[in-house]
Design a protein around this motif. Structure first.
Motif: not given
Length: 745
Positions: A681-695
């Motif tokens: 979320g630090r990128f705050q660019s509007g793109g989809q950047s959620s981690l999928r499997l990584l925790r």
């Protein structure tokens, strides 16, 4: 087994010359309607997007879902057994109007029950019958104090209502058991797209998916015992056993970490390849004079971090360093020493603060620490959006002429009207409060890339530092200056001990009698105004507000003679600044505020922090607020007032803060409680950047391993030319806006 062999075993063919690739558009294989639906609902456009929408969990055809744990007001998918189906005929409610048919279905997981309601579908009594198992998808709500799914979508598990044929052959029985035990993928869905719809579309895509090149280098894959990429995609979406999806998830989790680390390491390498002006302190210069006059000794952590910064800015590669430090650990002094080194070389430093209150605080503290002589020569200048016209014009002139060697401001520094003579260092305080484009706008004001120093008072767990700030060098200031008297923290549990709130204001009055001051923090400025037609929620816990509590404390018998004032974001810049200066000078005894005072505010005489409705704040916020007291020679007291019941997540969060002053411990607690959400979320660019499997809370070893491998690879191949599949994976993982964000971040 190879990826092609695995595909064949699952019914997919990888050898069709017209087969799909991960970059193929969904419209090609699924058609206009489904592709548009996936695009709108889940932001997907390519085969790779769809196949990276991994199952959230797995169920079995013979497995019943725990209904009691379903969250309210969220879309869920459950596997359950039908207990009863009742059709209620329409009745007459008003002359000329008839109520609709209502079909009520009760489902169970063997322990609890859930009600389903369907309107005008009486034929469902012939489709859904007691004893059937089915998947149901909808939003959990409360109606007449009973949990229900209203008008859910459903899909019957094939064969779940068929009686067992006594003459069935052993071979057929074994095949049936295999089918019954095969895991059913359950996907994150929306109201527009159900889990099983996603599953069917994925099966359709997998059937036409061609060969998939592996983004993991073959040597790396063999060393870690990973599956081939296509094999992993097939097994995670169409597993025959639990072992298959577990193995696939392990492979794809490492792949995700490796791709992300390649992006970050590559970005760091590219940044270090840029060229700028080295900034060196000079004998007898500003830095040397400052150090000689400093009335206290730096901590070991401050000295180490300061040396790392001076080493960085002495190079022609621009510094890009994050300094994380405990509340009150002295980050500002470390940053100021860097500013003075830049000033020695003839350059300017800009300090970007998130609020006008904090910018004003920085100006006053820096001016005070510099002393009158250095302050007069360096001319620290404040530039905010609400300066009077004449003062703003004077500040702009000092900045563009180079007369002001240190410029402190808010978003106003980003304005096109602001110019610098020689911007050599950008210091960003509490960087998470700024978007990428805002930070980049300030860096663009330098002729050459400036050195960048990012400060955060929110300690960052190691895994977050590697994952989110992997393109920055990281310094840590954990030691506090000696002589701090410490802070005691207590929970005031109104749920069990409502009378304890009386003692809160007694303690405040006792501290005021000793000549000390107090912060009182509320979660809101004023009571919420109801919209037209909105009903009052009598079950909701009322929120403490600045306006109401300020008035109440003025009437309190123990505090009515105290000097009490409010501070919040709705006040003008001049009002906020005047209030803070009056509080710092001791003219105000009790400051009733919002979290506008969360970071950077330094009033050594403040001894008490009262946080009302502490359950409405996060762990890091509570820790930051507590850090506003105990900063001088006066011991601090933090009272966390909450109505959260014992055992609730909110109460556990508050107890964790009360039990330790270690911000790094609390940062890990915060991470584990919140999960990581959108960790990019630090990128705050509007793109989809959620981690999928990584925790990041649990996968620290995987992230560290991936980072080591990424450094080794990028060190010899910065452009990733030798592994086209990895280069393509990097491009797919981060869209153009995120890539731009990384280059700016």
């Amino acid at each position: 087994m190879t990826g092609s062999d695995a595909a064949a075993s699952h019914g997919e063919s990888a050898d069709d010359p017209g087969a799909l690739t991960l970059d193929s558009g969904l419209r090609v294989v699924l058609g206009q309607g489904p592709a548009t639906l996936l695009g709108k609902a889940l932001g997907m456009s390519t085969v790779g997007d769809l196949l990276s929408h991994y199952p959230r969990r797995y169920a079995r055809r013979g497995e019943l879902t725990t209904l009691a744990a379903l969250p309210l007001d969220e879309a869920v998918t459950v596997l359950a057994e039908v207990l009863s189906v009742t059709v209620k005929s329409p009745g007459s409610r008003q002359p000329g109007k008839r109520s609709p048919h209502r079909t009520e279905v009760i489902i169970s997981d063997g322990r609890g029950m859930l009600s389903l309601t369907f309107f005008n579908q009486p034929w469902l009594s012939r489709t859904l019958r007691p004893g059937m198992r089915a998947m149901f998808s909808g939003k959990v709500t409360i109606f007449n104090k009973t949990r229900q799914l209203a008008h859910p979508d459903f899909e019957i598990v094939p064969g779940s209502d068929d009686p067992m044929d006594a003459t069935i052959s052993p071979e057929d029985a074994a095949e049936a058991r295999l089918w019954a035990d095969r895991p059913i993928p359950i996907y994150g869905a929306t109201a527009a797209v159900t889990s099983w719809q996603i599953a069917k579309l994925i099966v359709k895509v997998l059937e036409k998916l061609g060969p998939v090149e592996d983004p993991i280098p073959e040597r790396l894959r063999r060393e870690r015992g990973l599956l081939e990429h296509r094999d992993a995609l097939v097994r995670i979406h169409r597993p025959a056993t639990d072992e298959e999806w577990n193995e696939a998830r392990g492979t794809l989790r490492f792949t995700e970490a490796f791709v992300l680390q390649c992006v970050l390491v590559q970005q760091h390498t590219e940044h270090r390849a840029l060229r700028t002006r080295a900034r060196l302190p000079v004998p007898g210069g500003y830095l040397e004079r400052f150090d000689a006059a400093l009335p206290f000794a730096l901590t070991v952590d401050q000295e180490i971090t300061g040396a790392e910064i001076l080493r960085d800015i002495a190079l022609t590669a621009p510094m890009n360093r994050l300094v994380q430090g405990e509340v009150g650990s002295g980050k500002t002094v470390v940053a100021l020493r860097a500013m003075l080194a830049v000033a020695d070389s003839g350059g300017q430093a800009a300090l970007l603060a998130p609020t006008e209150v904090l910018a004003g605080q920085h100006l006053r503290s820096i001016t005070r620490i510099l002393g009158p002589d250095l302050a007069a020569e360096l001319m620290p200048t404040l530039l905010t959006g609400q300066l009077p016209v004449a003062e703003r014009r004077k500040a702009l002139l000092r900045t563009v002429s180079g007369q002001a060697r240190i410029v402190i401001g808010t978003h106003a520094l980003l304005s096109d009207t602001v110019g610098f003579f020689d911007l050599g260092l950008v210091v960003i305080d509490e960087q998470h409060r700024f978007g990428v484009d805002q930070r980049e706008a300030l860096r663009q004001k330098a002729e050459l890339p400036p050195h960048v120093l990012v400060l955060t008072a929110t300690p960052i767990p190691r895994t977050i530092a590697m994952t989110v700030f992997g393109d920055l060098d990281v310094s840590t200031i954990a030691m506090l200056p000696s002589g701090r008297p410490g802070i005691e923290s207590f929970v005031v549990p109104l749920d069990e001990k409502p009378a304890w709130v009386v003692r809160v204001w007694q303690r405040v009055s006792e501290e005021l009698a000793l000549g000390r001051q107090c912060f009182v923090v509320c979660p809101a400025i004023a009571p919420k105004k109801l919209e037209q037609g909105e009903e009052i929620d009598f079950d909701a816990t009322p929120m403490t507000t600045v306006e109401e509590l300020n008035a109440e404390l003025h009437r309190h018998p123990l505090l009515r003679s105290a000097r009490i004032e409010p501070l919040h974001g709705a006040m003008s810049a001049d009002e906020k600044d005047a209030t803070m200066q009056a509080f710092a000078a001791g003219d105000i005894q009790v400051l009733v505020a919002t979290t506008v005072i969360e970071v950077g505010v330094d009033v050594p005489n403040a001894s008490v922090m009262v946080v009302m409705d502490a359950h409405r704040f996060g762990v890091s916020q509570l820790h930051q607020l507590r850090g506003r007291v105990g900063r001088g020679g006066v011991p601090g007291l933090c009272l966390l007032v909450t109505a959260a019941p014992t055992g609730s997540p909110a109460r556990d969060r508050i107890e964790a803060v009360a039990n330790t002053l270690d911000g790094f411990v609390l940062a890990q607690v915060d991470l584990e409680q919140r999960q990581e959400g959108d960790v990019l979320g630090r990128f705050q660019s509007g793109g989809q950047s959620s981690l999928r499997l990584l925790r990041v809370a649990t996968d620290g070893d995987i992230i560290a391993d991936a980072r080591t491998a990424a450094r080794e690879l990028i060190g010899g191949d910065p452009e990733i030319r030798t592994i086209p599949a990895l280069r393509a994976a990097v491009r797919r993982r981060l869209d153009d806006s995120e890539r731009a964000a990384l280059s700016k971040g």
